[in-house]
Design a protein around this motif. Structure first.
Motif, PDB file in Angstrom:
ATOM      1  N   ALA A   1       0.830  -1.214   0.000  1.00 27.96           N
ATOM      2  CA  ALA A   1       0.000   0.000   0.000  1.00 27.96           C
ATOM      3  C   ALA A   1       0.859   1.257   0.000  1.00 27.96           C
ATOM      4  CB  ALA A   1      -0.928   0.002   1.213  1.00 27.96           C
ATOM      5  N   THR A   2       1.961   1.259   0.757  1.00 23.10           N
ATOM      6  CA  THR A   2       2.799   2.453   0.789  1.00 23.10           C
ATOM      7  C   THR A   2       3.465   2.686  -0.557  1.00 23.10           C
ATOM      8  OG1 THR A   2       4.644   1.170   1.735  1.00 23.10           O
ATOM      9  CG2 THR A   2       3.214   2.342   3.269  1.00 23.10           C
ATOM     10  N   GLY A   3       3.957   1.597  -1.173  1.00 20.39           N
ATOM     11  CA  GLY A   3       4.573   1.736  -2.493  1.00 20.39           C
ATOM     12  C   GLY A   3       3.574   2.130  -3.560  1.00 20.39           C
ATOM     13  N   LEU A   4       2.386   1.520  -3.510  1.00 21.26           N
ATOM     14  CA  LEU A   4       1.358   1.832  -4.507  1.00 21.26           C
ATOM     15  C   LEU A   4       0.885   3.271  -4.368  1.00 21.26           C
ATOM     16  CD1 LEU A   4      -0.521   0.998  -6.784  1.00 21.26           C
ATOM     17  CD2 LEU A   4      -2.072   0.006  -5.067  1.00 21.26           C
ATOM     18  N   SER A   5       0.775   3.759  -3.148  1.00 18.08           N
ATOM     19  CA  SER A   5       0.328   5.142  -2.966  1.00 18.08           C
ATOM     20  C   SER A   5       1.348   6.123  -3.542  1.00 18.08           C
ATOM     21  CB  SER A   5       0.078   5.437  -1.485  1.00 18.08           C
ATOM     22  OG  SER A   5       1.274   5.376  -0.744  1.00 18.08           O
ATOM     23  N   LEU A   6       2.648   5.818  -3.408  1.00 22.67           N
ATOM     24  CA  LEU A   6       3.688   6.663  -3.999  1.00 22.67           C
ATOM     25  C   LEU A   6       3.592   6.667  -5.521  1.00 22.67           C
ATOM     26  CD1 LEU A   6       6.867   5.792  -1.886  1.00 22.67           C
ATOM     27  CD2 LEU A   6       5.633   7.956  -1.918  1.00 22.67           C
ATOM     28  N   ALA A   7       3.426   5.471  -6.101  1.00 20.79           N
ATOM     29  CA  ALA A   7       3.337   5.372  -7.554  1.00 20.79           C
ATOM     30  C   ALA A   7       2.076   6.059  -8.071  1.00 20.79           C
ATOM     31  CB  ALA A   7       3.352   3.903  -7.979  1.00 20.79           C
ATOM     32  N   ALA A   8       0.965   5.863  -7.362  1.00 15.11           N
ATOM     33  CA  ALA A   8      -0.295   6.477  -7.782  1.00 15.11           C
ATOM     34  C   ALA A   8      -0.210   7.995  -7.741  1.00 15.11           C
ATOM     35  CB  ALA A   8      -1.435   5.982  -6.888  1.00 15.11           C
ATOM     36  N   ARG A   9       0.480   8.526  -6.729  1.00 13.51           N
ATOM     37  CA  ARG A   9       0.639   9.972  -6.614  1.00 13.51           C
ATOM     38  C   ARG A   9       1.389  10.520  -7.827  1.00 13.51           C
ATOM     39  NH1 ARG A   9       3.377  10.877  -1.426  1.00 13.51           N
ATOM     40  NH2 ARG A   9       1.483   9.853  -0.657  1.00 13.51           N
ATOM     41  N   ARG A  10       2.376   9.786  -8.292  1.00 13.85           N
ATOM     42  CA  ARG A  10       3.128  10.213  -9.478  1.00 13.85           C
ATOM     43  C   ARG A  10       2.241  10.250 -10.716  1.00 13.85           C
ATOM     44  NH1 ARG A  10       8.838  10.011  -9.580  1.00 13.85           N
ATOM     45  NH2 ARG A  10       9.748   9.610  -7.522  1.00 13.85           N
ATOM     46  N   LEU A  11       1.213   9.391 -10.714  1.00 12.85           N
ATOM     47  CA  LEU A  11       0.290   9.341 -11.854  1.00 12.85           C
ATOM     48  C   LEU A  11      -0.910  10.264 -11.671  1.00 12.85           C
ATOM     49  CD1 LEU A  11       0.215   5.473 -12.466  1.00 12.85           C
ATOM     50  CD2 LEU A  11       1.525   7.182 -13.736  1.00 12.85           C
ATOM     51  N   GLY A  12      -1.012  10.885 -10.494  1.00 16.74           N
ATOM     52  CA  GLY A  12      -2.158  11.740 -10.223  1.00 16.74           C
ATOM     53  C   GLY A  12      -3.444  10.975 -10.004  1.00 16.74           C
ATOM     54  N   VAL A  13      -3.317   9.753  -9.489  1.00 12.99           N
ATOM     55  CA  VAL A  13      -4.473   8.882  -9.270  1.00 12.99           C
ATOM     56  C   VAL A  13      -4.657   8.646  -7.777  1.00 12.99           C
ATOM     57  CG1 VAL A  13      -5.460   6.609  -9.739  1.00 12.99           C
ATOM     58  CG2 VAL A  13      -4.107   7.747 -11.494  1.00 12.99           C
ATOM     59  N   LYS A  14      -5.894   8.558  -7.337  1.00 14.99           N
ATOM     60  CA  LYS A  14      -6.205   8.372  -5.924  1.00 14.99           C
ATOM     61  C   LYS A  14      -6.652   6.939  -5.631  1.00 14.99           C
ATOM     62  CE  LYS A  14      -7.702  13.192  -5.447  1.00 14.99           C
ATOM     63  NZ  LYS A  14      -8.836  14.086  -5.129  1.00 14.99           N
ATOM     64  N   ALA A  15      -6.648   6.605  -4.351  1.00 16.53           N
ATOM     65  CA  ALA A  15      -7.097   5.279  -3.922  1.00 16.53           C
ATOM     66  C   ALA A  15      -8.530   5.004  -4.372  1.00 16.53           C
ATOM     67  CB  ALA A  15      -6.992   5.160  -2.404  1.00 16.53           C
ATOM     68  N   ALA A  16      -9.359   6.036  -4.344  1.00 12.89           N
ATOM     69  CA  ALA A  16     -10.770   5.878  -4.715  1.00 12.89           C
ATOM     70  C   ALA A  16     -10.947   5.499  -6.178  1.00 12.89           C
ATOM     71  CB  ALA A  16     -11.528   7.167  -4.430  1.00 12.89           C
ATOM     72  N   ASP A  17      -9.887   5.668  -6.980  1.00 12.58           N
ATOM     73  CA  ASP A  17      -9.948   5.358  -8.411  1.00 12.58           C
ATOM     74  C   ASP A  17      -9.277   4.036  -8.751  1.00 12.58           C
ATOM     75  OD1 ASP A  17     -11.109   7.901  -8.953  1.00 12.58           O
ATOM     76  OD2 ASP A  17      -9.108   8.807  -8.846  1.00 12.58           O
ATOM     77  N   THR A  18      -8.991   3.205  -7.729  1.00  9.27           N
ATOM     78  CA  THR A  18      -8.134   2.038  -7.916  1.00  9.27           C
ATOM     79  C   THR A  18      -8.863   0.731  -7.657  1.00  9.27           C
ATOM     80  OG1 THR A  18      -6.203   3.346  -7.239  1.00  9.27           O
ATOM     81  CG2 THR A  18      -5.974   0.948  -7.176  1.00  9.27           C
ATOM     82  N   ILE A  19      -8.654  -0.242  -8.561  1.00 10.21           N
ATOM     83  CA  ILE A  19      -9.052  -1.626  -8.347  1.00 10.21           C
ATOM     84  C   ILE A  19      -7.775  -2.450  -8.245  1.00 10.21           C
ATOM     85  CG2 ILE A  19      -9.315  -2.040 -10.844  1.00 10.21           C
ATOM     86  CD1 ILE A  19     -11.500  -4.096 -10.127  1.00 10.21           C
ATOM     87  N   ALA A  20      -7.714  -3.351  -7.257  1.00  5.59           N
ATOM     88  CA  ALA A  20      -6.500  -4.121  -7.005  1.00  5.59           C
ATOM     89  C   ALA A  20      -6.805  -5.617  -7.005  1.00  5.59           C
ATOM     90  CB  ALA A  20      -5.875  -3.719  -5.675  1.00  5.59           C
ATOM     91  N   PHE A  21      -5.855  -6.396  -7.530  1.00  8.23           N
ATOM     92  CA  PHE A  21      -5.981  -7.854  -7.605  1.00  8.23           C
ATOM     93  C   PHE A  21      -4.821  -8.499  -6.851  1.00  8.23           C
ATOM     94  CE2 PHE A  21      -8.114  -6.179 -11.307  1.00  8.23           C
ATOM     95  CZ  PHE A  21      -9.200  -7.020 -11.533  1.00  8.23           C
ATOM     96  N   GLY A  22      -5.101  -9.563  -6.067  1.00  7.00           N
ATOM     97  CA  GLY A  22      -4.031 -10.229  -5.343  1.00  7.00           C
ATOM     98  C   GLY A  22      -4.421 -11.622  -4.888  1.00  7.00           C
ATOM     99  N   ASP A  23      -3.458 -12.283  -4.200  1.00  7.46           N
ATOM    100  CA  ASP A  23      -3.718 -13.659  -3.772  1.00  7.46           C
ATOM    101  C   ASP A  23      -3.132 -14.034  -2.411  1.00  7.46           C
ATOM    102  OD1 ASP A  23      -0.982 -13.695  -4.817  1.00  7.46           O
ATOM    103  OD2 ASP A  23      -1.135 -15.874  -4.735  1.00  7.46           O
ATOM    104  N   MET A  24      -2.321 -13.152  -1.807  1.00 11.93           N
ATOM    105  CA  MET A  24      -1.639 -13.538  -0.575  1.00 11.93           C
ATOM    106  C   MET A  24      -1.835 -12.498   0.530  1.00 11.93           C
ATOM    107  SD  MET A  24      -0.058 -16.421  -0.234  1.00 11.93           S
ATOM    108  CE  MET A  24      -0.164 -17.842  -1.335  1.00 11.93           C
ATOM    109  N   PRO A  25      -1.526 -12.881   1.799  1.00 15.81           N
ATOM    110  CA  PRO A  25      -1.705 -11.927   2.899  1.00 15.81           C
ATOM    111  C   PRO A  25      -0.928 -10.623   2.733  1.00 15.81           C
ATOM    112  CG  PRO A  25      -1.485 -14.146   3.774  1.00 15.81           C
ATOM    113  CD  PRO A  25      -1.213 -14.249   2.302  1.00 15.81           C
TER     114      PRO A  25
END
Length: 271
Positions: free
Chosen positions: A195-219
């Motif tokens: 989450a911390t890394g994704l928030s940094l990358a998203a900020r560079r793209l001008g995108v917010k958490a509310a605009d994000t869909i995430a896919f995963g499989d592990m804790p």
């Protein structure tokens, strides 16, 4: 067409990658269609850059990737590290001593920092078969001679969940401990997550958490699901992740990412 999300964040192993470490043509096409409809795609993986770069190159991926459990933000098109966070080796050593005091001796591996950082594997550590390169060291103290992103731990008897649970209880607030896959329990800098890394990358793209869909499989994807607006667990996901997911899709081998994206694309309003 208006796609409902501006950012599609996908884990790699067990999510975007099939069991044979490839990305299906169907999933590739669904991701291309989502990006053509206005969404950015970011890969968010526990792998450090050296273990991720070849996959990104194969995909023709030129955007940002979050690697090393959030420690690294990598620009694939420029082959450049934009941010990199390292593990305090003194704290990590103290954490390991506390864990071993509770559960006995551990087998260790470590991921060195940097674009070409090696993964060093110590005596007894079981490496998963596959194409990922590593360097065996006879003396585990060699792991501590250069900056690290993370330390991997294994126990000769405890399973992954039990080891992660015991390690968290032992280390307190010195470091973070995550279970990232079969045989993969990691010690990370305190507070670091996808989450911390994704928030940094998203900020560079001008995108917010509310605009994000995430896919995963592990804790280790749980913090990313907590940050994103919508978290989608694969059918093959760990039960802890399924418990916090907004949606469960098909498995990684059955194009679970494509299933969700295709449905969103079909339902997106046409402008």
């Amino acid at each position: 067409m208006t796609f409902p999300y501006k950012l599609v964040a996908t884990d790699l192993d067990g999510t975007l990658l099939r069991g044979d470490d490839t990305v299906s043509e169907r999933t590739r096409e669904a991701l291309v269609a989502a990006t053509e409809a206005g969404a950015a795609h970011i890969i968010v993986t526990g792998r450090a850059v050296p273990w991720t770069r070849h996959i990104l190159d194969d995909l023709g991926y030129e955007g940002l990737a979050v690697c090393g459990q959030g420690a690294q933000v990598y620009h694939a098109g420029e082959h450049k590290l934009l941010t990199s966070l390292t593990l305090d080796r003194q704290l990590a050593g103290l954490a390991l001593s506390k864990i071993e005091a509770e559960v006995g001796p551990l087998h260790l591996a470590a991921s060195r920092d940097g674009l070409d950082g090696e993964v060093l594997v110590g005596p007894g550590y079981q490496v998963q078969e596959g194409p990922l390169p590593y360097l065996f060291v006879d003396d585990a103290t060699e792991m501590w001679t250069a900056p690290l992103n993370k330390v991997y731990i294994q126990h000769p008897e405890l399973d992954d969940d039990a080891l992660a649970f015991a390690a968290r209880a032992a280390v307190g607030s010195l470091v973070d401990v995550v279970m990232a896959g079969a045989g993969v329990v990691e010690i990370l800098p305190l507070g670091l997550s996808k989450a911390t890394g994704l928030s940094l990358a998203a900020r560079r793209l001008g995108v917010k958490a509310a605009d994000t869909i995430a896919f995963g499989d592990m804790p280790n994807d749980i913090p990313m699901f907590g940050w994103a607006h919508h978290g989608v667990a694969m059918a093959n996901a760990h039960e802890d992740l399924k418990a916090v997911a907004h949606e469960i899709t098909a498995s990684n081998d059955d194009d679970g990412i494509a299933v969700v994206l295709e449905d969103l694309l079909r339902s997106a309003p046409v402008q």
